[in-house]
Design an enzyme around this catalytic site. Structure first.
Site, PDB file in Angstrom:
ATOM      1  N   MET A  30      11.527   0.707  -1.131  1.00 46.96           N
ATOM      2  CA  MET A  30      12.043  -0.643  -0.871  1.00 46.96           C
ATOM      3  C   MET A  30      11.584  -1.593  -1.980  1.00 46.96           C
ATOM      4  SD  MET A  30      12.275  -1.140   3.215  1.00 46.96           S
ATOM      5  CE  MET A  30      10.595  -1.599   3.508  1.00 46.96           C
ATOM      6  N   GLY A  36       1.038   3.549  -5.939  1.00 50.44           N
ATOM      7  CA  GLY A  36       1.394   4.566  -4.942  1.00 50.44           C
ATOM      8  C   GLY A  36       2.793   5.103  -5.212  1.00 50.44           C
ATOM      9  N   HIS A  37       3.724   4.193  -5.535  1.00 53.85           N
ATOM     10  CA  HIS A  37       5.088   4.642  -5.866  1.00 53.85           C
ATOM     11  C   HIS A  37       5.093   5.443  -7.167  1.00 53.85           C
ATOM     12  CE1 HIS A  37       5.950   0.950  -3.368  1.00 53.85           C
ATOM     13  NE2 HIS A  37       6.721   1.839  -2.775  1.00 53.85           N
ATOM     14  N   ASP A 150       2.643   6.425   4.988  1.00 51.16           N
ATOM     15  CA  ASP A 150       3.549   6.255   6.125  1.00 51.16           C
ATOM     16  C   ASP A 150       3.715   7.628   6.797  1.00 51.16           C
ATOM     17  OD1 ASP A 150       4.436   3.382   5.838  1.00 51.16           O
ATOM     18  OD2 ASP A 150       4.868   4.149   3.843  1.00 51.16           O
ATOM     19  N   GLN A 153       6.441   8.126   9.447  1.00 51.27           N
ATOM     20  CA  GLN A 153       7.759   8.125   8.793  1.00 51.27           C
ATOM     21  C   GLN A 153       8.038   9.504   8.179  1.00 51.27           C
ATOM     22  OE1 GLN A 153       9.475   4.914   6.177  1.00 51.27           O
ATOM     23  NE2 GLN A 153       8.622   6.175   4.549  1.00 51.27           N
TER      24      GLN A 153
END
Ligand code: PAF
Length: 282
Positions: A30, A36-37, A150, A153
């Site tokens: 998002m 982290g990404h 997450d 998720q």
């Protein structure tokens, strides 16, 4: 790095990869990207020949009371970070591509979506599963990567991939943390400096509880102590729970376990989780 904003351009770019016999990875995000990404992009580069990253702030996974409108949007900065990290293709879908007029389909993954965050955020995982399945169908990756921060998720997406026969490897990438142990999250940007300092109580409480449980201590007391220490640090605790790592249901002997927590500090809801290693020595 190529940036595409229409489904036609996306399909053209991905089919060029496929024609060259290349394996394609998808990293759905998002935006408001952080290290982290970038760890997801690194892992994607190791898992495939081409890395596609999507950025879409998905309205259907936010409840009306949540932070959809103030969720950080940093397209230019994100795009530069992704190009630097070696992503090949940035997919920026317009909202009409994701939710065309008359859109009426929802993917509900039962069980694993219904506990923990699913109790506090009852529509959240249906929003996530629906948008992720759309992204999977748009990009048709061989492999898709999600952060273990997450955890629930990830468990929902893994369940969906099994149940719907998606020929996609769903890979979890370990949580990236700051020097003090706080899990990296786009929502950390909401924290005031003084809240950011106190937020370290969340990974600390999980670590203390994990060590107690791993040494054979009483799980309920360890969870209660974690809740107390979070409350003492000024958190409003949503849950601290020990769960089956795959189903998120009640722990069962011989099954992998995960310790998960969600708590609010000021206006910011933070989540975190760690594995419980029952082989630890006392
Ligand atoms: O983890 C996220 O950033 C989002 O939930 C995802 C998987 C991109 C779906 O919108």
């Amino acid at each position: 790095m190529q940036t595409v904003r229409s489904l036609e351009a996306l399909r053209e770019a991905v089919s060029a990869f496929r024609k060259a016999g290349e394996r394609v990875a998808l990293v759905p995000t998002m935006g408001a990207l952080h290290d982290g990404h970038m760890a997801l992009v690194d892992a994607a580069r190791r898992a495939a020949d081409r890395v596609v990253v999507s950025i879409f702030v998905n309205p259907t996974q936010f409840a009306p009371s949540e932070d959809f409108s103030r969720y950080p949007r940093k397209e230019l900065q994100d795009s530069r970070m992704l190009a630097g990290a070696g992503a090949d293709l940035l997919w920026l879908p317009p909202v009409e591509a994701m939710y065309p007029a008359g859109f009426a389909t929802t993917i509900a993954v039962g069980g694993v979506s219904d506990v923990l965050d699913g109790t506090s955020r009852p529509t959240h995982f249906a929003g996530v599963a629906t948008v992720v399945l759309k992204l999977f169908n748009q990009v048709r990756p061989d492999v898709a990567l999600f952060g273990e921060k997450d955890w629930q998720q990830l468990a929902v997406i893994r369940r969906m991939a099994i149940d719907l026969d998606l020929a996609i490897d769903v890979l979890g990438v370990p949580t990236q943390r700051g020097d003090d142990g706080l899990a990296l999250s786009s929502r950390n940007a909401y924290l005031l400096p003084e809240e950011r300092t106190r937020a370290v109580a969340l990974p600390r409480a999980l670590g203390v509880a994990e060590r107690a449980i791993a040494r054979g201590g009483d799980a309920d007391s360890a969870l209660a102590q974690a809740r107390d220490s979070l409350a003492a640090a000024g958190f409003e605790v949503d849950y601290v729970a020990l769960a089956d790592a795959e189903t998120l249901g009640a722990p069962e002997p011989g099954r992998p376990l995960r310790l998960l927590a969600a708590a609010r500090i000021g206006g910011t809801r933070l989540i975190d989780n760690i594995p419980v290693n029952l082989n630890e020595d006392g």
